[in-house]
Design an enzyme around this catalytic site. Sequence first.
Site, PDB file in Angstrom:
ATOM      1  N   ARG A 185     -11.715   3.201  11.285  1.00 38.10           N
ATOM      2  CA  ARG A 185     -12.885   3.065  10.401  1.00 38.10           C
ATOM      3  C   ARG A 185     -13.251   1.587  10.306  1.00 38.10           C
ATOM      4  NH1 ARG A 185     -11.183   3.574   5.368  1.00 38.10           N
ATOM      5  NH2 ARG A 185     -11.899   1.479   4.847  1.00 38.10           N
ATOM      6  N   ASN A 214     -10.094  -0.667  10.277  1.00 36.49           N
ATOM      7  CA  ASN A 214      -8.861  -0.059   9.765  1.00 36.49           C
ATOM      8  C   ASN A 214      -8.381   0.965  10.782  1.00 36.49           C
ATOM      9  OD1 ASN A 214      -6.935   1.445   8.322  1.00 36.49           O
ATOM     10  ND2 ASN A 214      -8.000   1.155   6.385  1.00 36.49           N
ATOM     11  N   GLU A 272     -14.149  -5.642   8.942  1.00 36.01           N
ATOM     12  CA  GLU A 272     -12.845  -5.391   9.564  1.00 36.01           C
ATOM     13  C   GLU A 272     -12.758  -3.943  10.011  1.00 36.01           C
ATOM     14  OE1 GLU A 272      -9.710  -4.583   6.089  1.00 36.01           O
ATOM     15  OE2 GLU A 272     -10.649  -6.546   5.930  1.00 36.01           O
ATOM     16  N   GLY A 276      -7.478   5.781   5.079  1.00 32.77           N
ATOM     17  CA  GLY A 276      -6.967   6.695   4.070  1.00 32.77           C
ATOM     18  C   GLY A 276      -7.201   8.141   4.472  1.00 32.77           C
ATOM     19  N   SER A 280      -6.571  -2.546   2.035  1.00 30.77           N
ATOM     20  CA  SER A 280      -6.857  -1.961   0.723  1.00 30.77           C
ATOM     21  C   SER A 280      -7.282  -2.996  -0.313  1.00 30.77           C
ATOM     22  CB  SER A 280      -5.643  -1.170   0.200  1.00 30.77           C
ATOM     23  OG  SER A 280      -5.451  -0.011   0.959  1.00 30.77           O
ATOM     24  N   TYR A 311      -9.339   3.474  -5.098  1.00 27.37           N
ATOM     25  CA  TYR A 311      -8.340   4.515  -5.320  1.00 27.37           C
ATOM     26  C   TYR A 311      -8.306   5.110  -6.719  1.00 27.37           C
ATOM     27  CZ  TYR A 311      -6.768   2.629  -0.886  1.00 27.37           C
ATOM     28  OH  TYR A 311      -6.723   2.211   0.406  1.00 27.37           O
ATOM     29  N   ASP A 314     -15.731  -1.395   8.598  1.00 26.99           N
ATOM     30  CA  ASP A 314     -16.495  -1.679   7.384  1.00 26.99           C
ATOM     31  C   ASP A 314     -17.512  -2.792   7.617  1.00 26.99           C
ATOM     32  OD1 ASP A 314     -14.856   0.176   6.102  1.00 26.99           O
ATOM     33  OD2 ASP A 314     -13.419  -1.360   5.476  1.00 26.99           O
ATOM     34  N   GLU A 320       0.819  -1.216   0.000  1.00 28.74           N
ATOM     35  CA  GLU A 320       0.000   0.000   0.000  1.00 28.74           C
ATOM     36  C   GLU A 320       0.852   1.265   0.000  1.00 28.74           C
ATOM     37  OE1 GLU A 320      -3.542  -0.344   2.641  1.00 28.74           O
ATOM     38  OE2 GLU A 320      -2.612  -2.233   3.221  1.00 28.74           O
TER      39      GLU A 320
END
Length: 296
Positions: free
Chosen positions: A239, A259, A257, A263, A137, A200, A241, A11
Amino acid sequence: MAVLMGGLSAEREVSLVSGRECARALREAGFEVVEVDAGRDLSARLTEISPDVCFNALHGRWGEDGCVQGMLEWLGIPYTHSGVLASAMAMDKTRSKDAYRTAGLPVVESRLASKAEVMAQHVLPPPYVVKPNNEGSSVGVYIVGEGANTPPKLSAEMPEIVMVETYAPGRELTVSVMGDRALCVTEIITEGWYDYAAKYMPGGSRHVLPAEIPEEIAEACLDYARRAHEVLGCRGLSRTDFRWDEARGLAGLVLLETNTQPGMTPTSLSPEQAAHVGISFPELCRWIVEDASCNR
């Protein structure tokens, strides 16, 4: 202020973008900033720079999994986002799922399996997903569809041990948490899987916030995200999801999961949610810095 970016993981390019945007915002917020592309000489460079705080904008292995955090603890430099244990737990998908289950949070069935086993036979009944146990990612994700006759052929880059989990159908939802505050629910709309390109590349996805979902589901997402942040021991910004199968109501909501270093461009999911509740990107970066710590 040293902004750590780049690094050695898959990443790297995403991290460079996040780091440059954060450095720009921190300068706007009044900080003196040095941008540091984190290589194997990172410890020596930080010893030379001697920053007051490190803003960790690294993504993926080494920067997000507790390794850099441990080094910063050793050097005694306060740093942003989660500490060693929470970072390691969140990056290890199997262990984080175990923690979610202990806290009563809904997750799908999953197991670790060898790469050879996964390519030889169906480890779980299709549909299922195969992914590295410790990447983010959507790097290296394989979806095996319902009715698939043969197991997947994994690339040479996949690790020898992978995670296999039951495919969770439905809508893609996400919630950011700042400290103990869940911000809002975003729905991510894509054509197909929310993969690396969808995350992205320009036009890869569309974000709807607040998500147009029933209040019961929105409240559950906010509650589950706060609880996931807490059970993993996260600090700062995280964050979480979700997937939601609306045909099943609340029973169709599952946590995917968390994070610990989302980002960080002005149009990334977490900064978008912060902006939605009235927190500008420079203000968000300043809050993250002011929350920086060491030894916790």
